[in-house]
Design an enzyme around this catalytic site. Structure first.
Site, mmCIF file in Angstrom:
data_model
loop_
_atom_site.group_PDB
_atom_site.id
_atom_site.type_symbol
_atom_site.label_atom_id
_atom_site.label_comp_id
_atom_site.label_asym_id
_atom_site.label_seq_id
_atom_site.Cartn_x
_atom_site.Cartn_y
_atom_site.Cartn_z
ATOM 1 N N CYS A 74 0.875 -1.163 0.000
ATOM 2 C CA CYS A 74 0.000 0.000 0.000
ATOM 3 C C CYS A 74 0.917 1.218 0.000
ATOM 4 O O CYS A 74 1.774 1.341 0.885
ATOM 5 C CB CYS A 74 -0.864 -0.032 1.256
ATOM 6 S SG CYS A 74 -1.820 1.459 1.546
ATOM 7 N N CYS A 190 -0.513 3.996 -6.250
ATOM 8 C CA CYS A 190 -1.458 3.336 -5.342
ATOM 9 C C CYS A 190 -1.651 1.936 -5.895
ATOM 10 O O CYS A 190 -1.853 1.771 -7.109
ATOM 11 C CB CYS A 190 -2.779 4.107 -5.321
ATOM 12 S SG CYS A 190 -4.100 3.261 -4.438
#
Ligand code: DGL
Length: 300
Positions: A74, A190
């Site tokens: 992440c 992302c």
């Protein structure tokens, strides 16, 4: 650390599965434990303190499996929590996705002295300036254009596909400002975004290299494990010359843990992995808080 130990992969939700997919392609015999913090997603609008706490809890929960590697799959958590969490689990190999993404972006700039590099990511990742630092360390003169694209994670977690009109409209608005610049590279900052990679490439045009931090991260980790002799060993099966199986008998697999709605996660996961998954194990946030490790230096 043993080569047959699992690799732990963490994210706020489904996005980290893009790293899992690339890991499975690079090292198909690995055992992967995936934690998606679906009850507390999104991370991208939260503070470093909050996200670091979530990451610390997930690592502590999976620590009894004695992982050989933890991947914070992440960008938001890598940007906000990685240095702190590394200090809290000394001796554990923990890696993130920002450095691999920045490395690939810097390389994709090619021979240009000042390549123009765009980055789309969550608000928290952009605010952290982690990408600015990581790219400028490698390419001093790179011209960076950063934009938060906060609607993308909720749309992806909702299961909206790239041909959904709402997705196309949001993407068009988000990418418009980049069109005013001679963009060479676009970083998908992302791990959720690779799901829309083709759409982004189509909207930006073929001259822009679109970089997927998930793939780069999986390749780096696999290479590092191999160089330390830590890839899960493979043994030739007798009698079936073409067949190979891990030396410890079990084949590579994936076990998922989520903090909310395992059925939903199981339904949406194949979009990321291109294969079905077993029902995820539910670990409620209350359970994570109850097991919270003591901060270093404090005693009970
Ligand atoms: N996949 C996460 C990232 O790479 C999404 C963060 C979020 O939950 O907002 O940043």
């Amino acid at each position: 650390v043993s080569a047959s130990a699992p690799i732990v992969v963490l994210d706020s939700g489904l996005g980290g599965l893009t790293v899992v997919r690339a890991l499975m392609e690079a090292g198909p015999n690995e055992q992967i434990l995936y934690f998606g913090d679906t009850a507390r997603l999104p991370y991208g609008n939260k503070t470093g303190e909050t996200v670091s706490g979530f990451v610390r809890q997930m690592i502590a929960y999976l620590l009894p499996w004695r992982p050989k590697q933890v991947i914070i799959a992440c960008n938001t958590a890598s940007a906000l929590a990685l240095p702190g969490v590394r200090g809290e689990f000394p001796g554990l190999a923990i890696t993130g996705v920002i450095e691999p993404g920045a490395k690939a972006a810097a390389a994709a700039g090619g021979a240009k002295q000042a390549p123009c590099i765009g980055i789309i990511a969550t608000e928290a990742t952009i605010r952290s300036k982690a990408y600015d630092r990581a790219i400028h360390r490698r390419r001093n003169y790179a011209k960076l254009l950063l934009r938060p694209t906060p609607l993308l994670v909720p749309m992806i977690e909702e299961g909206r596909k790239a041909d959904d009109p709402v997705v196309r409209l949001a993407m068009k608005q988000y990418l418009q400002p980049f069109a005013r610049h001679p963009l060479d590279v676009m970083v998908l900052g992302c791990t959720h975004y690779p799901i829309y990679k083709n759409l982004i490439q189509e909207m930006l045009g073929p001259h822009v290299s679109v970089i997927d931090s998930a793939r780069q991260c999986a390749e780096d980790v696999t290479r590092r494990l191999a160089s330390h002799g830590l890839l899960r060993p493979v043994m030739k099966m007798q009698g079936n010359p073409g067949d190979a199986a891990p030396a410890d008998g079990a084949s590579g697999n994936l076990r998922c843990f989520v903090t909310d709605d395992p059925a939903r996660f199981q339904r949406l996961a194949p979009r990321f992995l291109n294969r079905e998954i077993d029902p995820p194990i539910l670990v409620r946030p209350q359970e994570l808080y109850a097991r919270e490790p003591m901060p270093l230096g404090e005693t009970a």
